[in-house]
Design an enzyme around this catalytic site. Structure first.
Site, short mmCIF file in Angstrom:
data_model
loop_
_atom_site.label_atom_id
_atom_site.label_comp_id
_atom_site.label_asym_id
_atom_site.label_seq_id
_atom_site.Cartn_x
_atom_site.Cartn_y
_atom_site.Cartn_z
N GLU A 109 -4.73 -5.14 -7.12
CA GLU A 109 -5.38 -5.65 -6.41
C GLU A 109 -7.20 -5.31 -6.16
O GLU A 109 -7.19 -4.03 -5.89
CB GLU A 109 -5.18 -6.66 -4.94
CG GLU A 109 -4.80 -5.01 -3.98
CD GLU A 109 -4.62 -4.61 -2.28
OE1 GLU A 109 -3.10 -5.84 -2.45
OE2 GLU A 109 -4.94 -4.65 -1.38
N ASP A 112 0.83 -0.85 -0.02
CA ASP A 112 -0.08 -0.36 -0.03
C ASP A 112 0.94 1.51 0.00
O ASP A 112 0.27 2.17 -0.34
CB ASP A 112 -0.81 0.11 1.30
CG ASP A 112 -2.38 -1.28 1.20
OD1 ASP A 112 -3.10 -0.65 1.92
OD2 ASP A 112 -1.67 -2.10 0.08
#
Length: 932
Positions: free
Chosen positions: A573, A504
């Protein structure tokens, strides 16, 4: 230590893996390549070594043996410890010197496998009921794992004087003090981090006969340690995976050890006519004398030899290049390709070092010849090229078992499912599996993208919004050592095409520098990506990936918009979140009361969804299910509607990315479905459930990724042909027919002479009209692709509405975009039930496997088609699904007079009893028939 831990229960041990034989390719021996590291504080040799065949590591890791590993000399001179006895330090009052000495009784200790977390061993011992059922995991007291646990194991050697002995290991979670024969050889300060690799020279401590190794393993907290965690994937295990997750290997060698053997390949692209191989290996003289050694062996077709003189303690890297060994310039090499693009040939690297004519050490590994590039295109997206050919990455996120138990058969079945789904890539966000996983990926041609985890200690320095703690100086050292170890372990696997040094968040300059230094030293050749999100780093620059979600429900049409998570660029994702399993699986994992809540209370917290407050309920999903299909009337109706919803959503995601891959502006370059599977019994993020059952999500993905595929565009109502094959197709016929739900035909059009190039996309001249007279609010679209002889090549059926889903992009959150109005698919509920004609036969094909052929025929007693018919194999008593199973097709739709032949490959459960075939679906009358 709780009282519950001190007793042994006869209840179900909670081991979820099916006892089924591995199929497909045979398992390759594990290997542990590596790069030299030094633990300066102890003055011990700590480095990464070529792998040797693990002993006792196959099968259920939690089921160990108390037999001592016998360590012998010779080829691949190493032996993994056969297993451990473990016990909480709270119950062990004896000094470490006694605990780690041969002959210590270890009475009342628990048996653990050679790779086992603490909790995995306790589950195998039967201490707790099945943690994957209901809320049983809450019964496991987390307080028992806040203290260190002892791991001890014995090994034996015949002669300790003529050979040197080393202890080689990684996978310690979170850290450990290490003892050999009553002496401490390392501390938890130095043996820290799941991915660091350590080799300790224990020659002076080893004696002929029995020897003991003991680890005092420290508790794990992924917020504080560079280890493993779960974030929002599943309810985290109470022990937080503390334990030893990889083999502990005892190595024996002569005066010169051979380490870090590997091959660097350079393939001529695009011709593929030749490849240059550079072979490297590190020799180290551990004797007190100057030694002349001969390093020789083979690398693929090339024979290698070199004489090397080493001073005492000297370490030197030997390099063989095409300049001095012309055989290393390989003409017409056997090139490794991803599945569907070519074969997966592998070459062997075998080296041996001899001193005075005697073998001192050996190394074996395999490697593939291929080229990987991932430049950033004009739109800022990564575009992967394998051997010079552009490739749309179509993948999914891989999850290990929640308790990190490694079962080779279970892993191989999931890998077979990946190929069956038409996927080409798996992403591992942390949780980097053992060597056998990457061996399987090499053999099956499945690309892998490895990387570090998000949101815990791994990103603690750069992601303040999450729970990871800031780094200290020691953390930087652990991170660099982790990167060096994993780079050395993965570099020879042709299936590995990238490493994500951030998820992230992206690492800062200091962390990036440490990673890149380790990668360069390991001769890492494939792209290094700064992050799975759009975050960049000072040296590498842009990531070329994005992480814009969604992670929760969105309608099928969402995927076609080139914004947010829609089909453009590389989305690392993403999915529409929940994936409700089959009724068979739901009844295995939840109580009747929990199943009632599942469909009756849309906003109720669901333990089997996620510990995250964002994903703790099925509120968004259940609202969409009721809004589009109508409120469920009972559990079976809820599951039936869920399968339709999941099929159409997953199919649309992959179809949108496939179609947009050939766009001239902002093309789609990659998509990772989040996720392939869950580490436990789950209600979200899975194409494959815990028990290897297949639901609507699975067959929606399989349909979308079939080799030659006809599809509908939700955005512009066009019909396109996607060719995933390596050969083009010409003269195709594309037909689209629209029906009301009662089977009345309202529109029919065919275009002929359609061509599509190899791995190409063609949008035909077929565009569905915006309005069709007499078409109901809910209707069906049947798309057929045939060849010049009329043979059906692809069939795709959609259930659509004249009222579209409406998205409110202005209120998009990181995990979804709100839907303000739903498509009306309630007309499906009035479809007439159809009793299909069903016949089935089962034949044994080879030892342990069978093939069941099922023929479905719509008898034409009604005009209504049968929609999304589900065919399952069950036991002779009709209660237990036969899993795993591979269907050539399933969830099929048939019109009056049509038939379909489905073929299933599966294990032979009972040679004397063939399975039964259970047919159900949206409006197929449920029936179970024999297949004998």
């Amino acid at each position: 230590m709780s009282q519950q831990l001190s007793r042994v229960s006869l209840r179900h041990p909670g081991y979820p893996f099916p006892s089924i034989p591995a199929g497909g390719p045979s398992h390759r021996r594990a290997r542990v390549p590596g790069r030299f590291l030094v633990t300066a504080l102890l003055g011990l040799f700590v480095f990464l070594a070529p792998a040797l065949p693990p002993v006792g590591s196959a099968g259920r890791a939690a089921l160990g043996t108390s037999a001592a590993a016998a360590v012998t000399d010779g080829h691949d001179s190493g032996r993994a410890l056969a297993g451990f006895k473990i016990q909480s330090s709270a119950r062990v009052k004896d000094p470490a010197a006694e605990v780690s000495s041969p002959g210590y009784p270890a009475k009342g200790w628990y048996q653990a496998g050679p790779r086992s977390t603490v909790l995995a061993a306790l589950l195998a011992a039967g201490l707790y009921p099945d943690p994957f059922h209901s809320t049983n995991q809450k019964l496991i007291p987390a307080a028992d794992f806040t203290v260190p646990w002892w791991y001890r194991s014995d090994f034996s050697v015949d002669d300790s004087r003529s050979r040197r002995t080393y202890l080689d290991f990684s996978g310690v979670t979170s850290a450990a003090d290490v003892y050999v024969n009553g002496r401490q050889v390392s501390t938890a300060k130095d043996v820290a981090g799941t991915y660091t690799r350590h080799e300790l020279d224990i020659t002076g401590l080893v004696r002929p006969g029995a020897n003991t190794v003991a680890f005092r393993v420290q508790p794990n907290d992924p917020r504080k340690h560079l280890t493993v965690g779960w974030l929002d994937w599943l309810q985290p295990p109470p022990d937080r995976n503390m334990g030893i997750l990889r083999d502990v290997v005892v190595r024996r060698s002569g005066p010169v050890v051979l380490r870090d053997a590997h091959v660097v390949t350079d393939l001529a692209v695009p011709s593929l006519a030749s490849a240059d191989l550079t072979v490297k290996a590190r020799l180290r003289n551990d004797s007190p004398d100057t030694v002349t050694a001969v390093l020789s062996g083979t690398a693929g077709p090339a024979a290698l030899s070199r004489r090397v003189t080493l001073a005492p303690g000297e370490s030197r890297t030997v390099v063989y290049s095409p300049a001095d060994h012309p055989e290393l310039h390989v003409r017409s090499p056997r090139v490794w390709w991803p599945a569907g693009m070519g074969g997966q040939p592998l070459y062997d690297l075998d080296l041996a070092v001899t001193v005075d004519g005697e073998t001192s050490d050996t190394a074996h590994s395999t490697f593939g010849i291929r080229d990987v590039q991932a430049p950033i295109n004009a739109d800022g997206a990564r575009q992967y090229r394998i051997n010079g050919r552009p490739l749309l990455i179509k993948g999914a996120g891989w999850s290990p078992d929640e308790f990190l138990r490694w079962d080779p058969a279970y892993a191989e079945h999931r890998m077979q499912y990946v190929r069956d789904l038409g996927l080409n890539t798996l992403r591992l966000e942390g949780h980097l599996e053992p060597d056998e996983f990457f061996d399987l990926a090499d053999r099956y041609g499945i690309l892998t993208i490895a990387g570090w985890e998000c949101c815990n200690k791994w990103e603690g320095e750069v992601n303040p919004a999450e729970s990871g703690e800031k780094w200290h100086a020691a953390d930087h050292a652990v991170a660099r050592a982790s990167m060096a170890a994993e780079a050395a372990r993965l570099r020879n696997h042709p299936s590995v095409i990238s490493f994500l040094i951030g998820s992230d968040a992206a690492p800062n300059a200091k962390i990036e520098s440490g990673y890149l230094q380790a990668l360069r030293a390991a001769d890492w050749k494939v792209p290094v990506i700064p992050s799975a999100s759009g975050k960049s780093t000072p040296v590498i620059g842009r990531s070329g990936m994005r992480m814009t979600g969604p992670y929760d429900w969105v309608p099928p049409g969402y995927w076609y918009d080139k914004r947010e998570g829609g089909a453009t660029g590389f989305n690392s994702e993403t999915s529409a979140g929940p994936s409700i399993p089959t009724l068979d699986t739901l009844r295995r994992m939840m109580t009747p009361a929990e199943l009632e809540t599942l469909w009756k209370k849309p906003s109720a917290p669901q333990y089997h969804r996620s510990p995250s407050a964002t994903f703790s309920t099925l509120k968004l999903y259940n609202a969409a299910l009721a809004g589009r299909y109508g409120p469920p009337t009972e559990l079976g109706d809820y599951v039936r509607k869920a399968q339709l919803a999941q099929y159409e959503s997953v199919r649309a995601q992959f179809e949108a990315y496939s179609r947009n891959a050939k766009d001239t502006t902002a093309p789609a370059t990659g998509v990772i479905y989040w996720m392939l599977n869950s580490g436990w019994t789950s209600l979200h993020w899975q194409l494959i459930d815990r028990y290897l059952d297949q639901n609507g999500s699975y067959f929606g993905a399989k349909k979308a990724n079939e080799p030659l595929h006809i599809q509908y565009g939700y955005d512009n109502r066009t019909v396109s042909i996607v060719n995933n094959r390596s050969a083009g197709a010409s003269g195709l016929n594309a037909r689209v027919t629209l029906f009301n739900t009662d089977g009345t035909k309202k529109y029919d059009r065919t275009v002929t002479g359609v061509d599509v190039e190899a791995r190409g996309v063609t949008t035909t001249s077929l565009t569905l009209p915006a309005k069709v007279p007499g078409l109901g609010r809910t209707y069906l679209a049947r798309l057929l692709l045939t060849d010049t002889t009329g043979r059906e090549l692809s069939r795709n059926v959609y259930w659509l509405s004249t009222r579209n889903d409406v998205l409110d992009y202005a209120k998009t959150d990181w995990y979804y975009t709100p839907t303000t109005s739903y498509a009306d698919l309630t007309g499906l509920t009035s479809m007439q039930q159809v009793a299909l004609d069903v016949t089935a036969t089962t034949k044994g094909t080879r030892a342990g496997t069978s093939t069941t052929t099922v023929t479905l025929r719509h008898p034409g007693t009604t005009k209504a088609p049968v929609l999304l018919t589900d065919v399952d194999l069950v036991s002779a008593d009709g209660r237990t699904p036969t899993l795993p199973v591979h269907w050539n097709d399933n969830h099929v739709s048939l019109w009056p007079g049509e038939s379909a032949t489905l073929v299933a490959s599966h294990r032979t459960v009972d040679p004397d009893q063939t399975p039964r075939v259970r047919v159900s679906g949206w409006n197929a009358r449920a029936v179970t028939v024999p297949s004998g």
